[in-house]
Design a protein around this motif. Structure first.
Motif, PDB file in Angstrom:
ATOM      1  N   ILE A  26       0.737  -1.158   0.210  1.00  0.00           N
ATOM      2  CA  ILE A  26      -0.019   0.022  -0.120  1.00  0.00           C
ATOM      3  C   ILE A  26       0.770   1.280   0.040  1.00  0.00           C
ATOM      4  O   ILE A  26       0.591   2.119  -0.828  1.00  0.00           O
ATOM      5  N   ALA A  27       1.776   1.366   0.937  1.00  0.00           N
ATOM      6  CA  ALA A  27       2.768   2.598   0.900  1.00  0.00           C
ATOM      7  C   ALA A  27       3.421   2.806  -0.339  1.00  0.00           C
ATOM      8  O   ALA A  27       3.671   3.838  -0.788  1.00  0.00           O
ATOM      9  N   LEU A  28       4.015   1.814  -0.954  1.00  0.00           N
ATOM     10  CA  LEU A  28       4.662   1.858  -2.363  1.00  0.00           C
ATOM     11  C   LEU A  28       3.554   2.261  -3.427  1.00  0.00           C
ATOM     12  O   LEU A  28       3.807   3.051  -4.317  1.00  0.00           O
ATOM     13  N   ASP A  29       2.488   1.674  -3.291  1.00  0.00           N
ATOM     14  CA  ASP A  29       1.625   1.905  -4.541  1.00  0.00           C
ATOM     15  C   ASP A  29       0.803   3.186  -4.223  1.00  0.00           C
ATOM     16  O   ASP A  29       0.549   3.746  -5.166  1.00  0.00           O
ATOM     17  N   GLN A  30       0.488   3.465  -3.262  1.00  0.00           N
ATOM     18  CA  GLN A  30      -0.605   4.514  -2.947  1.00  0.00           C
ATOM     19  C   GLN A  30       0.053   5.783  -2.034  1.00  0.00           C
ATOM     20  O   GLN A  30      -0.666   6.695  -2.020  1.00  0.00           O
ATOM     21  N   GLY A  31       1.170   5.651  -1.519  1.00  0.00           N
ATOM     22  CA  GLY A  31       1.838   6.629  -0.758  1.00  0.00           C
ATOM     23  C   GLY A  31       1.603   6.252   0.858  1.00  0.00           C
ATOM     24  O   GLY A  31       0.801   5.445   1.208  1.00  0.00           O
ATOM     25  N   LEU A  32       2.708   6.541   1.393  1.00  0.00           N
ATOM     26  CA  LEU A  32       2.537   6.527   2.900  1.00  0.00           C
ATOM     27  C   LEU A  32       1.446   6.679   3.922  1.00  0.00           C
ATOM     28  O   LEU A  32       1.135   5.927   4.603  1.00  0.00           O
ATOM     29  N   GLU A  33       0.913   8.051   3.362  1.00  0.00           N
ATOM     30  CA  GLU A  33      -0.472   8.324   4.017  1.00  0.00           C
ATOM     31  C   GLU A  33      -1.654   7.502   3.918  1.00  0.00           C
ATOM     32  O   GLU A  33      -2.480   7.120   4.660  1.00  0.00           O
ATOM     33  N   ALA A  34      -1.548   6.674   2.799  1.00  0.00           N
ATOM     34  CA  ALA A  34      -2.662   5.820   2.494  1.00  0.00           C
ATOM     35  C   ALA A  34      -2.661   4.490   3.190  1.00  0.00           C
ATOM     36  O   ALA A  34      -3.299   3.582   3.607  1.00  0.00           O
ATOM     37  N   GLU A 113      13.128  -0.604  -0.904  1.00  0.00           N
ATOM     38  CA  GLU A 113      12.510   0.571  -1.792  1.00  0.00           C
ATOM     39  C   GLU A 113      11.744   1.760  -0.842  1.00  0.00           C
ATOM     40  O   GLU A 113      11.902   2.828  -0.871  1.00  0.00           O
ATOM     41  N   LEU A 114      10.801   1.247  -0.001  1.00  0.00           N
ATOM     42  CA  LEU A 114      10.184   1.894   1.085  1.00  0.00           C
ATOM     43  C   LEU A 114      11.010   2.916   1.799  1.00  0.00           C
ATOM     44  O   LEU A 114      11.032   4.014   2.061  1.00  0.00           O
TER      45      LEU A 114
END
Length: 193
Positions: A26-34, A113-114
């Motif tokens: 989720i963090a890689l695909d949609q951003g940390l906030e998501a 990567e994160l």
């Protein structure tokens, strides 16, 4: 054959890893906030309440899991014969740790990567004082046969971990068997490199 307790521990570790993978995806695909607890829980097919049985925060879930614990290391060391030289005991312990490390390190690319995208996660995730962890390992090794000083104990622990990590990394890069590469690493160490 696995005991019921070992099976429970393995399943719990697998669930922790599945939650971590969902969080990182989720963090890689949609951003940390998501990557909220709710979103991570939904992606891992668990309830938010269950999430907190495994992690204290989303930051903890976004950090790669520990590859070993001091208790595991010390337990493996204590299982070795009391009169066995420290170097030989550490070879056996390193084999066990390397076998555990290979699948974990194979899954590290998304975590790396994160971390590259969000270096602030490293500071938030570091809840344990690594110096104290290493000191407990040095202490466990210092009482083994053949250990001549505190510096000797430190070097033995560091080289054992270095050999295990090197064997796993080489196995992942070149496809060789971890066991063979670890044996080669310890033979090089015994021969003075």
């Amino acid at each position: 054959m696995e005991s019921p307790q070992e099976r429970r521990e393995r399943r719990r570790a697998e669930k922790r890893q599945a939650i971590r993978v969902a969080a990182v995806r989720i963090a890689l695909d949609q951003g940390l906030e998501a990557a909220t607890v709710e979103a991570i829980s939904a992606a891992a097919d668990i309830s938010p309440r269950t999430f907190f049985n495994y992690f204290a925060s989303k930051e903890e879930a976004l950090a790669p899991g520990p590859m070993w614990t001091p208790e595991e290391f010390i337990g493996l060391l204590q299982e070795r014969p009391a009169d066995e030289p420290a170097f030989e005991s550490l070879k056996v312990v390193a084999r066990t740790l390397a076998a555990r490390l290979r699948p974990i390190m194979a899954d590290m690319k998304p975590f790396a990567e994160l971390r590259r995208r969000h270096p602030e996660l490293a500071a938030k995730a570091r809840a344990v004082d690594e110096t104290k962890l290493m000191e407990s390992l040095f202490g466990a090794v210092s009482g083994r046969p053949g250990v001549t000083s505190a510096v000797h104990a430190r070097l033995l622990v560091i080289v054992a971990f270095g050999a295990a990590i090197s064997a796993v990394q080489e196995s992942l890069a070149g496809g060789g068997a971890v066991e063979d590469l670890l044996e080669e690493a310890f033979t090089l160490l015994e021969n003075g490199l």
